[in-house]
Design a protein around this motif. Structure first.
Motif, short mmCIF file in Angstrom:
data_model
loop_
_atom_site.label_atom_id
_atom_site.label_comp_id
_atom_site.label_asym_id
_atom_site.label_seq_id
_atom_site.Cartn_x
_atom_site.Cartn_y
_atom_site.Cartn_z
N LEU A 66 -9.29 -12.76 -7.02
CA LEU A 66 -7.84 -12.76 -7.22
C LEU A 66 -7.43 -14.20 -7.47
O LEU A 66 -7.47 -15.03 -6.58
N GLY A 67 -7.05 -14.51 -8.71
CA GLY A 67 -6.79 -15.88 -9.12
C GLY A 67 -5.57 -16.49 -8.47
O GLY A 67 -4.71 -15.80 -7.91
N ALA A 68 -5.48 -17.81 -8.57
CA ALA A 68 -4.39 -18.57 -7.98
C ALA A 68 -3.04 -18.03 -8.43
O ALA A 68 -2.84 -17.71 -9.60
N ASN A 69 -2.12 -17.90 -7.48
CA ASN A 69 -0.74 -17.49 -7.73
C ASN A 69 -0.58 -16.09 -8.32
O ASN A 69 0.50 -15.74 -8.77
N CYS A 70 -1.62 -15.27 -8.31
CA CYS A 70 -1.43 -13.89 -8.76
C CYS A 70 -0.71 -13.12 -7.66
O CYS A 70 -0.66 -13.54 -6.50
N THR A 71 -0.14 -11.97 -8.03
CA THR A 71 0.55 -11.10 -7.08
C THR A 71 -0.07 -9.71 -7.17
O THR A 71 -0.21 -9.16 -8.26
N ILE A 72 -0.43 -9.17 -6.00
CA ILE A 72 -0.96 -7.82 -5.92
C ILE A 72 0.13 -6.95 -5.29
O ILE A 72 0.40 -7.06 -4.09
N VAL A 73 0.78 -6.11 -6.09
CA VAL A 73 1.83 -5.24 -5.59
C VAL A 73 1.17 -4.14 -4.76
O VAL A 73 0.13 -3.59 -5.15
N CYS A 74 1.75 -3.82 -3.62
CA CYS A 74 1.12 -2.91 -2.67
C CYS A 74 0.83 -1.54 -3.27
O CYS A 74 1.47 -1.10 -4.20
N GLY A 75 -0.21 -0.91 -2.70
CA GLY A 75 -0.57 0.44 -3.10
C GLY A 75 -1.63 0.53 -4.18
O GLY A 75 -1.95 1.63 -4.62
#
Length: 194
Positions: A110-119
């Motif tokens: 998971l790269g720098a500053n990425c966002t993983i939206v829940c679910g």
């Protein structure tokens, strides 16, 4: 103590920490957290109660791993990347009973500053580029970038970009692992030296 923590780190009583794990400056691990062996939690990392972290996981500085997140073995979380656990948060509306579970499978980056939206589930050895926003599941070995994240290629277990021939086959240039495209999936069909 079979793990190491910096004097400024806070480990709540009850947290399970595996042998050889290192926890750096100003990090906080909550009581219900389960962290495997040989992990590294960088400066300013937060780990919630309902979190499971496998072995050999690297969490870089300023990452919060909130409740309902599971990281399998060998996951890499880049600096300041973000997990969420509520899809539609409001300060005035309690939604702790609406957490959506997030699963990051073995070997994913998971790269720098990425966002993983829940679910969502990020597949084995997938690679999420810096700054990407992941809103849906990511297949194993996929390379996704952008906002919203979209697949732009495939990555080997070793982290090399795969180039497929006309028959949908690719070989990792470092390990000689062999891969095959099957529809919208990439499968490891022969292991090399990794």
């Amino acid at each position: 103590m079979s793990y190491w923590k910096h004097a400024s780190a806070i480990l709540d009583e009850g947290a399970q920490i595996g042998e050889g794990t290192r926890i750096w400056h100003f990090s906080h691990v909550c009581a219900g957290a389960r962290i495997g062996q040989r992990c590294s939690l960088g400066q300013g990392v937060f780990v919630g109660n309902d979190v499971a972290i496998g072995n050999n996981v690297r969490i870089q500085n300023n990452v919060s791993v909130y409740d309902a997140v599971t990281l399998e073995d060998d996951v890499f979380c880049g600096p300041s990347m973000v997990f969420t656990n509520v899809y539609n948060p409001r300060a005035a509306v309690a939604r702790k009973d609406e957490y959506r579970r997030t699963l990051i499978r073995q070997g994913a980056t998971l790269g720098a500053n990425c966002t993983i939206v829940c679910g969502v589930t990020v597949g084995r050895h997938a690679f999420v580029g810096a700054g990407a926003v992941v809103q849906k599941d990511v297949p194993a070995f996929a390379l996704v970038v952008g906002v919203p994240a979209r697949r732009v290629g495939w990555m080997s277990r070793f982290g090399e970009r795969l180039v497929f021939d006309t028959e949908g086959r690719a070989v990792c240039p470092t390990t000689n692992d062999e891969y095959q495209l099957v529809g919208e999936r990439c499968e490891l069909i022969g292991e090399g030296s990794f």
